[in-house]
Design an enzyme around this catalytic site. Structure first.
Site, PDB file in Angstrom:
ATOM      1  N   GLU A 119       0.994  -1.649   0.328  1.00 57.19           N
ATOM      2  CA  GLU A 119       0.129   0.147  -0.110  1.00 57.19           C
ATOM      3  C   GLU A 119       0.661   1.557  -0.138  1.00 57.19           C
ATOM      4  OE1 GLU A 119      -3.412  -0.641  -0.059  1.00 57.19           O
ATOM      5  OE2 GLU A 119      -2.102  -2.514  -0.779  1.00 57.19           O
ATOM      6  N   ARG A 156      18.655  10.008 -20.739  1.00 57.57           N
ATOM      7  CA  ARG A 156      19.226  10.533 -22.083  1.00 57.57           C
ATOM      8  C   ARG A 156      19.618  11.829 -21.718  1.00 57.57           C
ATOM      9  NH1 ARG A 156      15.840   7.884 -26.320  1.00 57.57           N
ATOM     10  NH2 ARG A 156      15.784   9.980 -27.037  1.00 57.57           N
ATOM     11  N   ASP A 171      13.851  16.768 -29.668  1.00 53.73           N
ATOM     12  CA  ASP A 171      12.833  15.459 -29.359  1.00 53.73           C
ATOM     13  C   ASP A 171      11.696  15.990 -28.971  1.00 53.73           C
ATOM     14  OD1 ASP A 171      12.641  12.711 -29.053  1.00 53.73           O
ATOM     15  OD2 ASP A 171      14.403  12.940 -27.687  1.00 53.73           O
TER      16      ASP A 171
HETATM   17  C1  JAH Z   1       2.376   1.920  -6.225  1.00 51.30           C
HETATM   18  C2  JAH Z   1       4.402   2.261  -4.353  1.00 51.30           C
HETATM   19  N1  JAH Z   1       3.103   7.176 -10.801  1.00 51.30           N
HETATM   20  C3  JAH Z   1       3.230   6.027 -10.864  1.00 51.30           C
HETATM   21  C4  JAH Z   1       3.217   5.207  -9.692  1.00 51.30           C
HETATM   22  C5  JAH Z   1       3.736   4.652  -9.055  1.00 51.30           C
HETATM   23  C6  JAH Z   1       4.375   4.261  -7.988  1.00 51.30           C
HETATM   24  C7  JAH Z   1       3.210   4.069  -7.738  1.00 51.30           C
HETATM   25  N2  JAH Z   1       2.044   3.841  -8.827  1.00 51.30           N
HETATM   26  C8  JAH Z   1       1.746   4.266  -8.927  1.00 51.30           C
HETATM   27  C9  JAH Z   1       3.396   2.360  -6.055  1.00 51.30           C
HETATM   28  C10 JAH Z   1       2.591   0.816  -5.312  1.00 51.30           C
HETATM   29  C11 JAH Z   1       3.183   0.973  -4.360  1.00 51.30           C
HETATM   30  C12 JAH Z   1       4.204   2.746  -5.550  1.00 51.30           C
END
Ligand code: JAH
Length: 260
Positions: A119, A156, A171
């Site tokens: 979580e 990059r 880019d």
């Molecule tokens: C999900 C820890 N911005 C995209 C993103 C980054 C991290 C996580 N989810 C989406 C995430 C579960 C636990 C990080």
């Protein structure tokens, strides 16, 4: 520059960085990547990295101590110098990751990426984090894929990583507009022809066509980008033309609806 990645899935990071532009940059010594298995910083028999949430509720939370130990080890290897080092946590709660952020991080000596799972991480970890970064408004199963996105976009900008500096500068997002359409041989596939102007050899016309296509796509798909893009005189003129055309199309649609 060095990337340090703290993760419970080191093999996932390893595999993703083995190939492509970033893999070659590592081979050539242009960037350095150190992958730290969070379980190596646990002390219990089961190498526990998570625990139940205080206050109850579903899911698990990443324990703070293994993360603190991993960060201590990374800092120690740098002689405790925190300047030129950024600790990033990838999370949907972070500030949006942009091309400008990628360029900014590329000037750091060390970028440390903490990959959360479950979580999320114990809130106290945030005291050791410089910036929380989101790559978009969706939930992943963990921060690893987001960290890989950040590494790719940042690497990059390291001199030599992308063969042609010109292509980095030109880019799509570096210029603030969407890219123009690309074509290669053959000139005809079935009934689909390459636009005549690209075969003309008239490089003034080709540049103008590409500008127009970039602007038209941006206006159509990402008008928000036009608020911040820096346009030259020709581009401002082309954009005004395209907006007129767009207004004409809208008027036509409305007249159609009212039967005129
Ligand atoms: C999900 C820890 N911005 C995209 C993103 C980054 C991290 C996580 N989810 C989406 C995430 C579960 C636990 C990080």
């Amino acid at each position: 520059m060095t990337f340090d990645i703290v993760t419970i899935f080191p093999a996932m990071i390893e595999a993703a960085l083995a190939d492509g532009v970033v893999g070659r940059a590592i081979e050539r010594g242009l960037i350095d990547v150190a992958i730290h298995d969070l379980r190596n910083f646990t002390v219990d028999r089961h190498r526990t990295v998570d625990d139940v949430p205080y206050g109850g509720g579903p899911g698990m939370v990443m324990k703070p101590e293994p993360i603190f130990k991993a960060l201590d080890a990374i800092e120690a290897r740098r002689g405790g110098r925190r300047e030129q080092m950024s600790v990033l946590l990838t999370t949907p709660q972070g500030t949006p990751f942009t091309q400008a952020a990628a360029e900014r991080y590329s000037a750091r000596q060390n970028v440390v990426l903490l990959c959360g799972r479950y979580e999320g991480v114990d809130e106290r970890v945030r005291s050791r984090v410089d910036e929380e970064v989101s790559i978009g408004d969706y939930v992943l199963s963990g921060g690893e894929l987001a960290a890989l996105v950040v590494i790719d976009a940042v690497a990059r900008y390291v001199p030599g990583v992308v063969g042609d500096d010109q292509s980095v500068a030109e880019d799509s997002f570096s210029r603030g507009l969407l890219d123009f359409p690309h074509y290669t041989r053959p000139a005809v596939v079935g009934s689909a022809r390459v636009p005549e102007v690209l075969l003309s050899g008239n490089h003034v016309e080709i540049r103008r066509w590409r500008k127009r296509e970039s602007l038209a796509r941006t206006l159509e798909r990402r008008p928000d980008l036009l608020e911040t893009a820096t346009l030259d005189d020709e581009e401002r003129r082309l954009l005004a033309e395209l907006k007129e055309l767009q207004n004409g199309r809208i008027a036509e649609l409305q007249n159609g609806k009212t039967g005129k």
